[in-house]
Design an enzyme around this catalytic site. Structure first.
Site, mmCIF file in Angstrom:
data_model
loop_
_atom_site.group_PDB
_atom_site.id
_atom_site.type_symbol
_atom_site.label_atom_id
_atom_site.label_comp_id
_atom_site.label_asym_id
_atom_site.label_seq_id
_atom_site.Cartn_x
_atom_site.Cartn_y
_atom_site.Cartn_z
ATOM 1 N N GLY A 294 0.875 -1.189 0.000
ATOM 2 C CA GLY A 294 0.000 0.000 0.000
ATOM 3 C C GLY A 294 0.899 1.222 0.000
ATOM 4 N N VAL B 88 -0.223 6.589 4.252
ATOM 5 C CA VAL B 88 0.485 5.968 5.380
ATOM 6 C C VAL B 88 1.689 5.178 4.872
ATOM 7 C CG1 VAL B 88 0.302 4.364 7.330
ATOM 8 C CG2 VAL B 88 -1.645 5.816 6.746
ATOM 9 N N GLY B 89 1.486 4.408 3.795
ATOM 10 C CA GLY B 89 2.562 3.557 3.280
ATOM 11 C C GLY B 89 3.758 4.364 2.811
ATOM 12 N N ASP C 14 2.148 -1.494 -4.550
ATOM 13 C CA ASP C 14 0.745 -1.073 -4.642
ATOM 14 C C ASP C 14 0.142 -1.715 -5.888
ATOM 15 O OD1 ASP C 14 -0.849 1.481 -3.121
ATOM 16 O OD2 ASP C 14 -1.753 0.798 -5.001
ATOM 17 N N ARG D 232 -10.500 6.029 6.233
ATOM 18 C CA ARG D 232 -11.793 6.477 6.729
ATOM 19 C C ARG D 232 -12.162 7.849 6.150
ATOM 20 N NH1 ARG D 232 -13.102 6.911 12.879
ATOM 21 N NH2 ARG D 232 -10.880 7.344 13.020
ATOM 22 N N THR E 114 -3.808 -1.435 8.569
ATOM 23 C CA THR E 114 -5.134 -1.226 7.969
ATOM 24 C C THR E 114 -6.229 -1.352 9.029
ATOM 25 O OG1 THR E 114 -4.273 -2.187 5.931
ATOM 26 C CG2 THR E 114 -6.668 -2.062 6.134
ATOM 27 N N ASN E 115 -7.201 -0.428 8.990
ATOM 28 C CA ASN E 115 -8.322 -0.434 9.937
ATOM 29 C C ASN E 115 -9.535 -1.197 9.402
ATOM 30 O OD1 ASN E 115 -7.594 1.002 12.329
ATOM 31 N ND2 ASN E 115 -7.343 2.822 11.035
ATOM 32 N N ARG F 155 -0.553 10.207 20.714
ATOM 33 C CA ARG F 155 -1.563 11.281 20.750
ATOM 34 C C ARG F 155 -1.791 11.734 22.189
ATOM 35 N NH1 ARG F 155 -5.221 8.445 16.051
ATOM 36 N NH2 ARG F 155 -4.313 9.656 14.351
ATOM 37 N N HIS G 67 -8.133 -0.499 18.934
ATOM 38 C CA HIS G 67 -7.911 0.808 18.314
ATOM 39 C C HIS G 67 -9.255 1.339 17.836
ATOM 40 C CE1 HIS G 67 -5.798 3.945 16.247
ATOM 41 N NE2 HIS G 67 -6.118 3.517 15.048
HETATM 42 N N1 APR Z 1 -3.320 -4.473 -2.528
HETATM 43 C C1 APR Z 1 -2.386 -3.520 -2.359
HETATM 44 N N2 APR Z 1 -2.673 -2.214 -2.217
HETATM 45 C C2 APR Z 1 -3.963 -1.858 -2.246
HETATM 46 C C3 APR Z 1 -4.993 -2.810 -2.401
HETATM 47 C C4 APR Z 1 -4.631 -4.175 -2.559
HETATM 48 N N3 APR Z 1 -5.542 -5.151 -2.705
HETATM 49 N N4 APR Z 1 -6.163 -2.151 -2.387
HETATM 50 C C5 APR Z 1 -5.886 -0.845 -2.206
HETATM 51 N N5 APR Z 1 -4.554 -0.666 -2.119
HETATM 52 C C6 APR Z 1 -3.791 0.571 -1.950
HETATM 53 C C7 APR Z 1 -4.422 1.748 -2.689
HETATM 54 O O1 APR Z 1 -4.097 1.709 -4.068
HETATM 55 C C8 APR Z 1 -3.775 2.931 -1.963
HETATM 56 O O2 APR Z 1 -2.612 3.386 -2.617
HETATM 57 O O3 APR Z 1 -3.771 0.990 -0.588
HETATM 58 C C9 APR Z 1 -3.425 2.370 -0.586
HETATM 59 C C10 APR Z 1 -4.136 3.061 0.552
HETATM 60 O O4 APR Z 1 -3.698 4.365 0.604
HETATM 61 P P1 APR Z 1 -4.611 5.602 1.033
HETATM 62 O O5 APR Z 1 -5.908 5.518 0.322
HETATM 63 O O6 APR Z 1 -3.793 6.834 0.913
HETATM 64 O O7 APR Z 1 -4.951 5.306 2.579
HETATM 65 P P2 APR Z 1 -4.004 5.614 3.843
HETATM 66 O O8 APR Z 1 -4.329 6.957 4.386
HETATM 67 O O9 APR Z 1 -2.604 5.299 3.492
HETATM 68 O O10 APR Z 1 -4.572 4.541 4.883
HETATM 69 C C11 APR Z 1 -4.380 3.162 4.679
HETATM 70 O O11 APR Z 1 -4.135 2.677 7.001
HETATM 71 O O12 APR Z 1 -4.417 3.980 8.899
HETATM 72 C C12 APR Z 1 -4.998 3.052 8.053
HETATM 73 O O13 APR Z 1 -7.382 3.576 8.184
HETATM 74 C C13 APR Z 1 -6.253 3.601 7.355
HETATM 75 O O14 APR Z 1 -7.011 1.471 6.578
HETATM 76 C C14 APR Z 1 -6.367 2.662 6.198
HETATM 77 C C15 APR Z 1 -4.897 2.367 5.855
#
Ligand code: APR
Length: 322
Positions: free
Chosen positions: A12, A16-17, A36, A85, A122-123, A154, A178
């Site tokens: 991902g 966050v990633g 990703d 979220r 992931t949440n 926090r 969490h």
């Molecule tokens: N395999 C790999 N990556 C994936 C998949 C999958 N099957 N499905 C979605 N993704 C990728 C998306 O393409 C995206 O780049 O996961 C990434 C998620 O990134 P963001 O949408 O920016 O979300 P982010 O803020 O990073 O949060 C990710 O962490 O803190 C938790 O609640 C948050 O569950 C969420 C996770």
């Protein structure tokens, strides 16, 4: 450029990633493989991060990929894949969508990085960690979640803000799931050897505890498109460093408990020793009766979520095979 071992795979490459990858590189902790499903995106972010290396002055390497085979040999896999979220959405609303994503990611980790330690981000976190352990079949010592370090950070910040002191001087701990029922353990919180209850009046402390529980939602409401990522990335990075350097550091993590705190066979936020083997042991703290009861309530909610997600996946599997 070739990635060197031990390296960390981040699944991902979203907010966050990518921020986690940046912190791991720029603190000089390890090389990173950033995965990703979106084509070109992890490659673009990895190249951008490499181009920052001469200025940042680190010699770490990162590559971006859309192929799971590139995570082969990872010492740690961090899962941040999933939906974030949105305002008004609870972590639990994410359940079904993220469960499908975690199922896919877990199968690939099992196939390509069967010896890795896995940190789930992931949440809804506790439920996704449980699911990942079940689906990989890895020992629970090697599958755990990042939440406690973030929730505690926090709380430490809110206390520091109130006392006008440096945040890193505040010692605090937040246990349990969490979610809305997480348990800020004020009885164990200190600033400069002094008990928190002697520094902050009870009603104000109660407000800080509530703000901690609502910490994620507060950021979501402000950002409007997405959820927190700087503090989550810092928190993952602290766990990664503790493991790779075999620090035996005690950090609050989402770990599998087998009777500690009166909780059995469930993932919950507890203080744990992190080292090269992953979660090496769970540390038992003396809690007040009220804190213990709150921890039980939080665990009950996680249990409920786990059975909900198991039902969702069983129904989907039944539909696919019929
Ligand atoms: N395999 C790999 N990556 C994936 C998949 C999958 N099957 N499905 C979605 N993704 C990728 C998306 O393409 C995206 O780049 O996961 C990434 C998620 O990134 P963001 O949408 O920016 O979300 P982010 O803020 O990073 O949060 C990710 O962490 O803190 C938790 O609640 C948050 O569950 C969420 C996770």
């Amino acid at each position: 450029m070739k990635i060197r071992s031990p390296f960390v795979a981040v699944i991902g490459a979203g907010q966050v990633g990518a921020t986690t990858a940046q912190r791991i590189l720029e603190k000089g902790i390890a090389d990173v493989v950033l995965f990703d499903v979106v084509e070109g995106m992890p490659q673009g972010k990895a190249l951008d991060l490499m181009e920052a290396a001469p200025v940042e002055g680190h010699d770490r390497r990162i590559t971006g990929t859309n192929a799971y085979k590139d995570i082969e040999g990872a010492e740690i896999v961090v899962i941040t894949a999933g939906l974030a979220r949105k305002p008004g959405m609870s972590r639990e609303d994410l359940l079904a969508a993220n469960a499908r994503i975690i199922s896919d990611v877990s199968a690939n980790i099992k196939r390509y990085a069967p010896e890795a330690k896995v940190i789930v981000v992931t949440n809804p976190l506790d439920i996704m960690t449980h699911l990942c352990q079940k689906l990989t079949g890895f020992p629970s010592q090697r599958v755990f979640g990042m939440a406690g370090v973030l929730d505690t950070a926090r709380m430490r910040y809110f206390i520091a803000e109130r006392l006008a002191c440096v945040p890193s001087h505040v010692e605090a701990v937040v246990l349990g799931g969490h979610g809305d029922l997480m348990v800020p353990v004020s009885s164990q919180s200190k600033v400069g050897f002094r008990q928190l209850k002697d520094l902050i009046p009870a009603p104000e402390l109660a407000k800080i505890e509530q703000r901690t529980r609502d910490g994620g939602a507060e950021i979501v409401a402000l950002l409007k498109t997405g959820s927190a990522y700087y503090a989550p990335a810092s928190s993952v990075c602290e766990m990664v460093r503790a493991i790779l350097r075999d620090e035996k550091k005690v950090l609050p993590v989402c770990a599998y408990v087998r009777g500690e705190y009166g909780l059995k066979d469930i993932y919950s936020g507890v203080p744990a020793v992190l080292g090269r083997s992953g979660v090496e042991s769970v540390v038992s703290l003396q809690l007040t009766d009220e804190e213990s009861q709150a921890l039980q309530r939080s665990a009950d909610k996680v249990r409920q979520g786990v059975s909900e997600v198991e039902k969702i996946l069983a129904n989907e599997n039944a539909r696919v095979s019929s």
